[in-house]
Design a protein around this motif. Sequence first.
Motif, PDB file in Angstrom:
ATOM      1  N   GLU A 245       2.171  11.459 -13.297  1.00 22.18           N
ATOM      2  CA  GLU A 245       0.776  11.012 -13.298  1.00 22.18           C
ATOM      3  C   GLU A 245       0.126  11.383 -11.964  1.00 22.18           C
ATOM      4  O   GLU A 245       0.642  11.027 -10.909  1.00 22.18           O
ATOM      5  N   ALA A 246      -1.005  12.070 -12.039  1.00 27.43           N
ATOM      6  CA  ALA A 246      -1.705  12.457 -10.813  1.00 27.43           C
ATOM      7  C   ALA A 246      -2.197  11.200 -10.110  1.00 27.43           C
ATOM      8  O   ALA A 246      -2.573  10.230 -10.779  1.00 27.43           O
ATOM      9  N   PRO A 247      -2.183  11.196  -8.756  1.00 29.55           N
ATOM     10  CA  PRO A 247      -2.633  10.006  -8.026  1.00 29.55           C
ATOM     11  C   PRO A 247      -4.027   9.541  -8.466  1.00 29.55           C
ATOM     12  O   PRO A 247      -4.252   8.339  -8.636  1.00 29.55           O
ATOM     13  N   ALA A 248      -4.922  10.507  -8.692  1.00 28.81           N
ATOM     14  CA  ALA A 248      -6.297  10.125  -9.069  1.00 28.81           C
ATOM     15  C   ALA A 248      -6.302   9.413 -10.425  1.00 28.81           C
ATOM     16  O   ALA A 248      -7.090   8.486 -10.646  1.00 28.81           O
ATOM     17  N   ALA A 249      -5.413   9.845 -11.322  1.00 26.49           N
ATOM     18  CA  ALA A 249      -5.350   9.224 -12.651  1.00 26.49           C
ATOM     19  C   ALA A 249      -4.832   7.791 -12.536  1.00 26.49           C
ATOM     20  O   ALA A 249      -5.337   6.884 -13.205  1.00 26.49           O
ATOM     21  N   LEU A 250      -3.834   7.592 -11.679  1.00 22.10           N
ATOM     22  CA  LEU A 250      -3.294   6.236 -11.487  1.00 22.10           C
ATOM     23  C   LEU A 250      -4.360   5.338 -10.850  1.00 22.10           C
ATOM     24  O   LEU A 250      -4.532   4.188 -11.246  1.00 22.10           O
ATOM     25  N   GLU A 251      -5.091   5.901  -9.883  1.00 19.39           N
ATOM     26  CA  GLU A 251      -6.179   5.126  -9.267  1.00 19.39           C
ATOM     27  C   GLU A 251      -7.175   4.666 -10.329  1.00 19.39           C
ATOM     28  O   GLU A 251      -7.590   3.508 -10.349  1.00 19.39           O
ATOM     29  N   ARG A 252      -7.538   5.594 -11.230  1.00 19.58           N
ATOM     30  CA  ARG A 252      -8.508   5.252 -12.287  1.00 19.58           C
ATOM     31  C   ARG A 252      -7.932   4.190 -13.222  1.00 19.58           C
ATOM     32  O   ARG A 252      -8.638   3.301 -13.664  1.00 19.58           O
ATOM     33  N   ARG A 253      -6.630   4.305 -13.497  1.00 24.29           N
ATOM     34  CA  ARG A 253      -5.985   3.341 -14.399  1.00 24.29           C
ATOM     35  C   ARG A 253      -6.029   1.931 -13.774  1.00 24.29           C
ATOM     36  O   ARG A 253      -6.340   0.965 -14.460  1.00 24.29           O
ATOM     37  N   ILE A 254      -5.745   1.855 -12.492  1.00 24.95           N
ATOM     38  CA  ILE A 254      -5.780   0.536 -11.829  1.00 24.95           C
ATOM     39  C   ILE A 254      -7.218   0.023 -11.779  1.00 24.95           C
ATOM     40  O   ILE A 254      -7.497  -1.137 -12.066  1.00 24.95           O
ATOM     41  N   GLU A 255      -8.145   0.926 -11.442  1.00 22.92           N
ATOM     42  CA  GLU A 255      -9.558   0.537 -11.370  1.00 22.92           C
ATOM     43  C   GLU A 255     -10.063   0.029 -12.719  1.00 22.92           C
ATOM     44  O   GLU A 255     -10.752  -0.982 -12.785  1.00 22.92           O
ATOM     45  N   SER A 256      -9.702   0.753 -13.771  1.00 22.65           N
ATOM     46  CA  SER A 256     -10.238   0.362 -15.075  1.00 22.65           C
ATOM     47  C   SER A 256      -9.633  -0.961 -15.524  1.00 22.65           C
ATOM     48  O   SER A 256     -10.289  -1.770 -16.168  1.00 22.65           O
ATOM     49  N   LEU A 257      -8.386  -1.204 -15.124  1.00 18.24           N
ATOM     50  CA  LEU A 257      -7.777  -2.502 -15.429  1.00 18.24           C
ATOM     51  C   LEU A 257      -8.567  -3.620 -14.745  1.00 18.24           C
ATOM     52  O   LEU A 257      -8.880  -4.641 -15.342  1.00 18.24           O
ATOM     53  N   LEU A 258      -8.927  -3.372 -13.491  1.00 16.18           N
ATOM     54  CA  LEU A 258      -9.683  -4.376 -12.758  1.00 16.18           C
ATOM     55  C   LEU A 258     -11.077  -4.538 -13.337  1.00 16.18           C
ATOM     56  O   LEU A 258     -11.622  -5.625 -13.408  1.00 16.18           O
ATOM     57  N   PHE A 259     -11.656  -3.414 -13.785  1.00 17.07           N
ATOM     58  CA  PHE A 259     -13.018  -3.427 -14.311  1.00 17.07           C
ATOM     59  C   PHE A 259     -13.081  -4.156 -15.645  1.00 17.07           C
ATOM     60  O   PHE A 259     -13.975  -4.963 -15.874  1.00 17.07           O
ATOM     61  N   THR A 260     -12.094  -3.897 -16.516  1.00 15.10           N
ATOM     62  CA  THR A 260     -12.127  -4.526 -17.846  1.00 15.10           C
ATOM     63  C   THR A 260     -11.662  -5.976 -17.765  1.00 15.10           C
ATOM     64  O   THR A 260     -12.166  -6.845 -18.455  1.00 15.10           O
ATOM     65  N   ASP A 261     -10.703  -6.254 -16.869  1.00 14.14           N
ATOM     66  CA  ASP A 261     -10.155  -7.607 -16.768  1.00 14.14           C
ATOM     67  C   ASP A 261     -10.936  -8.492 -15.811  1.00 14.14           C
ATOM     68  O   ASP A 261     -10.774  -9.689 -15.808  1.00 14.14           O
ATOM     69  N   GLY A 262     -11.735  -7.866 -14.959  1.00 17.13           N
ATOM     70  CA  GLY A 262     -12.392  -8.623 -13.904  1.00 17.13           C
ATOM     71  C   GLY A 262     -11.444  -8.888 -12.763  1.00 17.13           C
ATOM     72  O   GLY A 262     -10.311  -8.415 -12.747  1.00 17.13           O
ATOM     73  N   GLY A 263     -11.900  -9.659 -11.808  1.00 21.62           N
ATOM     74  CA  GLY A 263     -11.030 -10.012 -10.683  1.00 21.62           C
ATOM     75  C   GLY A 263     -11.350  -9.234  -9.436  1.00 21.62           C
ATOM     76  O   GLY A 263     -11.234  -9.741  -8.347  1.00 21.62           O
ATOM     77  N   GLY A 264     -11.779  -7.997  -9.588  1.00 22.80           N
ATOM     78  CA  GLY A 264     -12.200  -7.210  -8.434  1.00 22.80           C
ATOM     79  C   GLY A 264     -11.072  -6.886  -7.497  1.00 22.80           C
ATOM     80  O   GLY A 264      -9.913  -7.148  -7.776  1.00 22.80           O
TER      81      GLY A 264
END
Length: 265
Positions: A245-264
């Motif tokens: 997994e490219a680092p940028a893809a993992l970053e997006r995956r973590i970001e989207s988890l935070l975005f959909t789940d909230g919590g910031g």
Amino acid sequence: MNAMPSFHAPDLDGAGAPAQLAVENLTLRYATHAALVTATENVSFSVRRGERFVLLGPSGCGKSSLLKSIGGFIAPASGRILVNGREVTGPGPDRMMVFQEFDQLMPWKTVLGNVMFPLVETRKFARRDEAEAHALATIAKVGLAKFAHSFPHELSGGMKQRAAIARALAMEPEALLMDEPFAALDALTRRTMQQELLKLWEELRFTLMFVTHSIEEAVRLAQRIILLSPHPGRIRDEFRTGADEAPAALERRIESLLFTDGGGI
Ligand SMILES: Nc1ncnc2c1ncn2[C@@H]1O[C@H](COP(=O)(O)OP(=O)(O)OP(=O)(O)O)[C@@H](O)[C@H]1O
Ligand SMILES: [Mg+2]
């Protein structure tokens, strides 16, 4: 209903290798004049020898508290911390910490004096000249050879952090505990310091426990990331960095988890 505690076998990590560091069902609380504050709740994870492990989470989720507890500075309200199977009951030279603040060096001592201090205190070397040679070699490793005899006020922020890293690494600890050590640096210096830390790890293969609230920094430095939920910190998810997994893809995956789940973050 409470969620099931996320309990890992105390002496095994996910890959079945013996864990060097095990955090078991750790709850940390502070008693303030107004209330009892729960900093982390029922946190469990284990870290392998030589692993690069990052605790990622939003401000106030208890990252520093967790690291200080592993450092032996805060006693658990419940749960326990094991290093090589032995329970942590206080600070020790096997767990050296590097903090965010630039003022963690003793201002009246030179870089060499600062790096020498724990070596001498713990009598790591039988002879002072051996300790000094080891201190100077470690100072050179972090790129400060020319500044060994400088005082902290003569150094930049990045150089002070390098000196703090040298002081910790010179002790050859079981684990290097770093609490946002690059957070107060400018973006370029921060990037350089991250690369230098990775280079030092390649050479020395110490166990790294690094705390940050930067997703980018976590992905850059970690082999494994544990994401904590907002206050009080509980384990929310775990990620592994790797070739698939490219680092940028993992970053997006973590970001989207935070975005959909909230919590910031
Ligand atoms: N000495 C203390 N006394 C009382 N409460 C504290 C103390 N230190 C931390 N806390 C509380 O514990 C919680 C976790 O704090 P902690 O500093 O561990 O968070 P953090 O994740 O490191 O945050 P940041 O990213 O801002 O550094 C917070 O609610 C904080 O107010
Ligand atoms: Mg903190």
